[in-house]
Design a protein around this motif. Structure first.
Motif, PDB file in Angstrom:
ATOM      1  N   GLY A  14       0.770  -1.264  -0.001  1.00 23.75           N
ATOM      2  CA  GLY A  14       0.059   0.095  -0.058  1.00 23.75           C
ATOM      3  C   GLY A  14       0.937   1.245   0.036  1.00 23.75           C
ATOM      4  N   ARG A  15       2.138   1.332   0.768  1.00 25.92           N
ATOM      5  CA  ARG A  15       2.813   2.493   0.643  1.00 25.92           C
ATOM      6  C   ARG A  15       3.435   2.821  -0.633  1.00 25.92           C
ATOM      7  N   GLU A  16       3.940   1.568  -1.390  1.00 25.92           N
ATOM      8  CA  GLU A  16       4.006   1.928  -2.685  1.00 25.92           C
ATOM      9  C   GLU A  16       2.990   2.228  -3.624  1.00 25.92           C
ATOM     10  N   VAL A  17       1.773   1.826  -3.343  1.00 30.32           N
ATOM     11  CA  VAL A  17       0.782   2.175  -4.301  1.00 30.32           C
ATOM     12  C   VAL A  17       0.422   3.807  -4.079  1.00 30.32           C
ATOM     13  N   ARG A  18       0.757   4.149  -2.753  1.00 32.97           N
ATOM     14  CA  ARG A  18       0.545   5.531  -2.542  1.00 32.97           C
ATOM     15  C   ARG A  18       1.705   6.274  -3.367  1.00 32.97           C
ATOM     16  N   ARG A  19       2.980   5.915  -3.239  1.00 31.74           N
ATOM     17  CA  ARG A  19       3.970   6.545  -3.672  1.00 31.74           C
ATOM     18  C   ARG A  19       3.574   6.856  -5.535  1.00 31.74           C
ATOM     19  N   VAL A  20       3.363   5.704  -6.031  1.00 30.11           N
ATOM     20  CA  VAL A  20       2.934   5.713  -7.428  1.00 30.11           C
ATOM     21  C   VAL A  20       1.855   6.861  -7.415  1.00 30.11           C
ATOM     22  N   LEU A  21       0.792   6.920  -6.880  1.00 34.60           N
ATOM     23  CA  LEU A  21      -0.370   7.801  -7.113  1.00 34.60           C
ATOM     24  C   LEU A  21      -0.147   9.161  -6.895  1.00 34.60           C
ATOM     25  N   VAL A  22       1.083   9.302  -5.607  1.00 36.51           N
ATOM     26  CA  VAL A  22       1.267  10.710  -5.663  1.00 36.51           C
ATOM     27  C   VAL A  22       2.107  11.064  -6.927  1.00 36.51           C
ATOM     28  N   GLU A  23       3.050  10.333  -7.281  1.00 37.95           N
ATOM     29  CA  GLU A  23       3.961  10.913  -8.481  1.00 37.95           C
ATOM     30  C   GLU A  23       3.035  10.819  -9.879  1.00 37.95           C
ATOM     31  N   GLN A  24       1.919  10.223  -9.794  1.00 38.07           N
ATOM     32  CA  GLN A  24       0.993  10.547 -10.940  1.00 38.07           C
ATOM     33  C   GLN A  24       0.167  11.565 -10.696  1.00 38.07           C
ATOM     34  N   LYS A  25       0.016  12.164  -9.555  1.00 35.07           N
ATOM     35  CA  LYS A  25      -0.663  13.204  -9.062  1.00 35.07           C
ATOM     36  C   LYS A  25      -2.349  12.735  -9.487  1.00 35.07           C
TER      37      LYS A  25
END
Ligand SMILES: NC(=O)c1ccc[n+]([C@@H]2O[C@H](COP(=O)([O-])OP(=O)(O)OC[C@H]3O[C@@H](n4cnc5c(N)ncnc54)[C@H](OP(=O)(O)O)[C@@H]3O)[C@@H](O)[C@H]2O)c1
Length: 255
Positions: A14-25
């Motif tokens: 989940g932490r990595e999914v969050r990181r990707v979603l932040v990166e993708q705005k």
């Protein structure tokens, strides 16, 4: 833009999914049983999937759910999530499962297979992705034995995958239309656990011996024949060597 809810947002995946979603705005929310505050507090929602607390508020106005939460009672948690998602008309439920859950008679895997079926039978538009073991899991099997004089291993092969790559695939799926079961994904190579254990020990200069555990039973037999592998779909590129190189220097992480 789609609004995405991530369950299990504090976990390894989940932490990595969050990181990707932040990166993708992306427009997203994060579910946890505990209150969290970060640079964007409005992302966090408190809810308990098993106790059925806070779920209607969590899924309200959400288009897509990426369901990464796991723990004791995963079937009940899934039932509660499905009910809330159905009430509010969620357009896409994405679930992360494990390669071989339908073939390996291991308690945790049986529950995951049951959750897959609950989702398939829910009537909700969904996508189910099965991945192989994360490098983190293999590493934690070794590091949990840090103080033991030898390193015990089962004599199986693994095709462990970089969790960041699983998160990237989930984020991609979340933006695509619901697709049911999609092809399984695994790490770049199938290797013996012994090989990975030796790499782990070598990374810290440890001379401990690797000892094979004489395990028996139907579950270990299924692992031995490779029911948890997907050698025909080596999706990930991140290797176990790269993973341990990143972890090097973390106190107590190797040896
Ligand atoms: N680990 C692997 O090698 C692997 C491989 C393939 C697939 N998977 C799958 O990937 C998923 C994520 O695994 P992981 O290793 O990232 O898990 P993890 O690190 O153990 O994280 C579990 C998460 O679930 C949340 N959670 C637990 N019980 C909850 C409840 N009752 N209500 C709400 N949230 C709850 C926790 O959040 P809070 O504590 O903040 O509430 C935590 O964020 C799982 O479905 C797993 O089966 C894992």
């Amino acid at each position: 833009m789609k609004s995405i809810l991530v369950t299990g947002a504090t976990g390894t995946l989940g932490r990595e999914v969050r990181r990707v979603l932040v990166e993708q705005k992306q427009d997203f929310r994060l579910l946890s049983r505990s209150a969290h505050v970060d640079d964007e507090p409005s992302h966090w929602l408190v809810g308990d999937l098993k106790k059925n607390v806070g779920l209607d508020a969590a899924v309200e106005s959400v288009d897509t759910i990426i369901h990464c939460a796991t723990g004791a009672g995963d079937s009940l948690a899934a039932e509660n999530l499905i009910a809330a998602a159905t009430r509010t008309g969620v357009a896409h439920l994405v679930y992360i499962s494990i390669v071989g859950v339908d073939r390996i008679p291991f308690g945790y895997y049986r529950t995951k297979f049951q959750v897959e079926r609950l989702i398939e039978e829910s009537g909700l538009p969904h996508t189910i992705l099965r991945a192989t073991q994360f490098h983190n899991l293999v590493y934690s099997i070794f590091s949990a034995q840090h103080y033991w004089p030898v390193l015990f291993i089962p004599d199986i092969r693994v095709q462990s995958i970089e969790v960041a790559e699983v998160a990237e695939r989930l984020a991609e799926i979340a933006l695509d239309p619901p697709a049911g079961r999609v092809p399984d994904i695994g790490g770049p190579r199938v290797r013996t656990i012994r090989e990975l254990a030796e790499l782990y020990l070598a990374s810290s200069g440890s001379r401990r011996r690797v000892v094979r555990l004489p395990l028996r039973g139907r579950a270990i037999t299924a692992f031995r024949v490779g029911d948890h592998l997907c050698p025909d779909n080596p999706y990930g590129t991140g290797t176990f060597e790269q993973f341990i190189a990143r972890r090097a220097g973390t106190p107590g992480s190797t040896g």
